[in-house]
Write a protein that holds these residues in place. Structure first.
Motif, PDB file in Angstrom:
ATOM      1  N   ASP A   1      24.929  17.722  -9.396  1.00 53.80           N
ATOM      2  CA  ASP A   1      26.086  18.619  -9.271  1.00 53.80           C
ATOM      3  C   ASP A   1      25.973  19.833 -10.185  1.00 53.80           C
ATOM      4  OD1 ASP A   1      26.617  16.449 -11.287  1.00 53.80           O
ATOM      5  OD2 ASP A   1      28.303  17.753 -11.760  1.00 53.80           O
ATOM      6  N   GLU A   2      25.207  19.707 -11.290  1.00 57.83           N
ATOM      7  CA  GLU A   2      25.003  20.848 -12.188  1.00 57.83           C
ATOM      8  C   GLU A   2      24.063  21.880 -11.575  1.00 57.83           C
ATOM      9  OE1 GLU A   2      25.444  18.906 -16.638  1.00 57.83           O
ATOM     10  OE2 GLU A   2      23.533  18.680 -15.591  1.00 57.83           O
ATOM     11  N   LEU A   3      23.199  21.440 -10.679  1.00 57.83           N
ATOM     12  CA  LEU A   3      22.236  22.345 -10.057  1.00 57.83           C
ATOM     13  C   LEU A   3      22.761  22.989  -8.780  1.00 57.83           C
ATOM     14  CD1 LEU A   3      18.915  20.312 -10.478  1.00 57.83           C
ATOM     15  CD2 LEU A   3      19.663  22.300 -11.791  1.00 57.83           C
ATOM     16  N   THR A   4      23.719  22.345  -8.126  1.00 59.84           N
ATOM     17  CA  THR A   4      24.250  22.875  -6.871  1.00 59.84           C
ATOM     18  C   THR A   4      24.887  24.242  -7.097  1.00 59.84           C
ATOM     19  OG1 THR A   4      24.662  20.633  -6.091  1.00 59.84           O
ATOM     20  CG2 THR A   4      25.785  22.416  -4.935  1.00 59.84           C
ATOM     21  N   ASN A   5      24.508  25.213  -6.257  1.00 63.01           N
ATOM     22  CA  ASN A   5      24.976  26.603  -6.327  1.00 63.01           C
ATOM     23  C   ASN A   5      24.478  27.329  -7.578  1.00 63.01           C
ATOM     24  OD1 ASN A   5      26.424  26.503  -3.873  1.00 63.01           O
ATOM     25  ND2 ASN A   5      28.149  25.521  -4.910  1.00 63.01           N
ATOM     26  N   ARG A   6      23.406  26.829  -8.157  1.00 65.39           N
ATOM     27  CA  ARG A   6      22.813  27.490  -9.327  1.00 65.39           C
ATOM     28  C   ARG A   6      21.630  28.342  -8.886  1.00 65.39           C
ATOM     29  NH1 ARG A   6      19.134  27.671 -13.420  1.00 65.39           N
ATOM     30  NH2 ARG A   6      19.854  27.449 -15.602  1.00 65.39           N
ATOM     31  N   ARG A   7      21.513  29.515  -9.481  1.00 63.16           N
ATOM     32  CA  ARG A   7      20.366  30.380  -9.213  1.00 63.16           C
ATOM     33  C   ARG A   7      19.147  29.868  -9.979  1.00 63.16           C
ATOM     34  NH1 ARG A   7      21.177  36.077  -7.862  1.00 63.16           N
ATOM     35  NH2 ARG A   7      23.177  36.274  -6.799  1.00 63.16           N
ATOM     36  N   VAL A   8      17.982  29.998  -9.386  1.00 64.27           N
ATOM     37  CA  VAL A   8      16.741  29.552 -10.027  1.00 64.27           C
ATOM     38  C   VAL A   8      15.621  30.533  -9.701  1.00 64.27           C
ATOM     39  CG1 VAL A   8      17.280  27.080 -10.106  1.00 64.27           C
ATOM     40  CG2 VAL A   8      16.225  28.058  -8.040  1.00 64.27           C
ATOM     41  N   VAL A   9      14.499  30.341 -10.379  1.00 62.38           N
ATOM     42  CA  VAL A   9      13.277  31.097 -10.117  1.00 62.38           C
ATOM     43  C   VAL A   9      12.230  30.076  -9.678  1.00 62.38           C
ATOM     44  CG1 VAL A   9      11.511  32.578 -11.121  1.00 62.38           C
ATOM     45  CG2 VAL A   9      13.875  32.782 -11.883  1.00 62.38           C
TER      46      VAL A   9
END
Length: 384
Positions: free
Chosen positions: A272-280
């Motif tokens: 849930d912490e990664l959902t909708n998070r921007r990444v490279v």
């Protein structure tokens, strides 16, 4: 300058905002208690089962003992700076500020705002941490935003056209002299031959240096331009069905189809912490299965020593989904698919790291997007 009462009010507002709690549930007479009691009452009211370990209470005690007078608190700020020189945040994995981080932030904020520029320069890790907290938490209307002077990035200086032409002219002149000398030697040898004399001995050639082409190819093998590094947005994340240390993410990189990636982040991040998070992420690695689940990319993460903290690199909000990350002065088309046999990735990753200010770099050159550099809350971290 803050007073004891105004400091406690800041603590109440900050913790309630962080815990999604209505400040009105905190009794007015709570301000008469010490900061530790205030902290315990607020976290208990949230009903979230907040961590009250010794490490947490250590920072509660730091906040309690932090002097109100500006001339008395600089030494405390230097100690905090020393603590943050080896870690990104006070507690947790850095994906989300902990209650201890928010508490200490609310207590020292007014001291940082009123600090002279000279003294601020002596606290780079505190300022980096403060900037991280104020960007992770919506404290608008509670705290004045601390503006930081972000370092500028100068592109490599290219040689002026005039200088290049001068070099070419010089090279031509030098080559002409060499040709003339060579011709004179040939004439002398021909004359000696006609007269029956032995030809002049020509010194043995020195061992040939590697060809420029070979040097260029060797340099190209470790060029970051071989990688197709793109900005992505994690739309969905879940635990790997057969590996406790792995997570599976569906990442939007602007294509019609979401890209599925398997990452070793389960120990450090919740889905849930990664959902909708921007990444490279690197999108031209060779697709393959990790424990029977297909992976079509590699999410780049910053790691501290150990590692005890691992977090995906964060592109700025202004970066466009799917855009390619660039590096000043380095051009080149990425490989369609990296060849594992050439070990290109293994040659490049040792040169990836974050600076003291958290900016992600290749050999010191920032990961740049249209919205600015990619960053991490972990300073001086390796990137893999």
């Amino acid at each position: 300058m803050a007073t004891v009462d105004s400091r406690k009010k800041s603590v109440v507002l900050a913790l309630c905002k962080h815990l999604s709690l209505d400040p009105s549930v905190v009794p007015a007479d709570s301000l008469d208690s010490d900061i530790k009691s205030l902290y315990l009452n607020i976290t208990a009211a949230s009903g979230r089962g907040v961590n009250h370990s010794d490490e947490v209470l250590k920072w509660v005690a730091f906040a309690e003992a932090f002097p109100v007078a500006l001339d008395a608190n600089f030494e405390n700020l230097k100690r905090l700076n020393d603590e943050l020189s080896v870690k990104s945040v006070l507690l947790g994995n850095g994906l989300k500020p902990s209650e201890a981080d928010v508490l200490v932030y609310s207590v020292i904020h007014s001291s940082l705002v009123n600090l002279s520029d000279t003294n601020k320069e002596k606290l780079p890790h505190v300022l980096r941490w403060m900037d991280y907290i104020q960007h992770k938490q919506e404290f608008v209307g509670i705290f004045e935003k601390i503006l930081l002077q972000k370092p500028g990035f100068e592109p490599p200086v290219t040689k002026p056209v005039g200088a290049v032409e001068a070099d070419l002219k010089s090279n031509k002149t030098e080559q002409s002299i060499k040709n003339v000398n060579k011709s004179e030697a040939d004439i002398s040898n021909d004359k000696n031959k006609a007269e029956g004399k032995p030809a002049d001995k020509v010194p043995a050639k020195a061992k040939a240096k590697p060809a420029d082409k070979e040097v260029a190819e060797k340099e190209n093998e470790v060029s970051i331009s071989l990688l197709n590094i793109q900005v992505g947005l994690i739309r969905k994340a879940w635990k790997h069905p057969s590996a406790d240390s792995l997570l599976v993410e569906e990442i939007d990189v602007g294509d019609a189809k979401l890209r599925q990636v398997v990452s070793g982040l389960a120990k450090y991040c919740r889905p849930d912490e990664l959902t909708n998070r921007r990444v490279v992420l690197i999108t031209n690695v060779k697709p393959g299965k990790l424990r029977d689940v297909m992976s079509e990319g590699l999410v780049l993460c910053a790691l501290n020593e150990g590692p005890t903290i691992v977090e995906p690199l964060l592109p700025p909000e202004g970066a466009k989904i799917g855009e390619r990350v660039s590096f000043s002065g380095i051009d080149g088309k990425p490989e369609d698919v990296l060849n594992p046999k050439k070990k290109q990735l293994e040659k490049i990753t040792p040169h990836l790291f974050t600076e003291d200010n958290g900016v992600a770099t290749f050999k010191g050159i920032p990961f740049m997007t249209s919205g600015g550099p990619c960053t991490s809350s972990i300073p001086r971290a390796t990137i893999k």
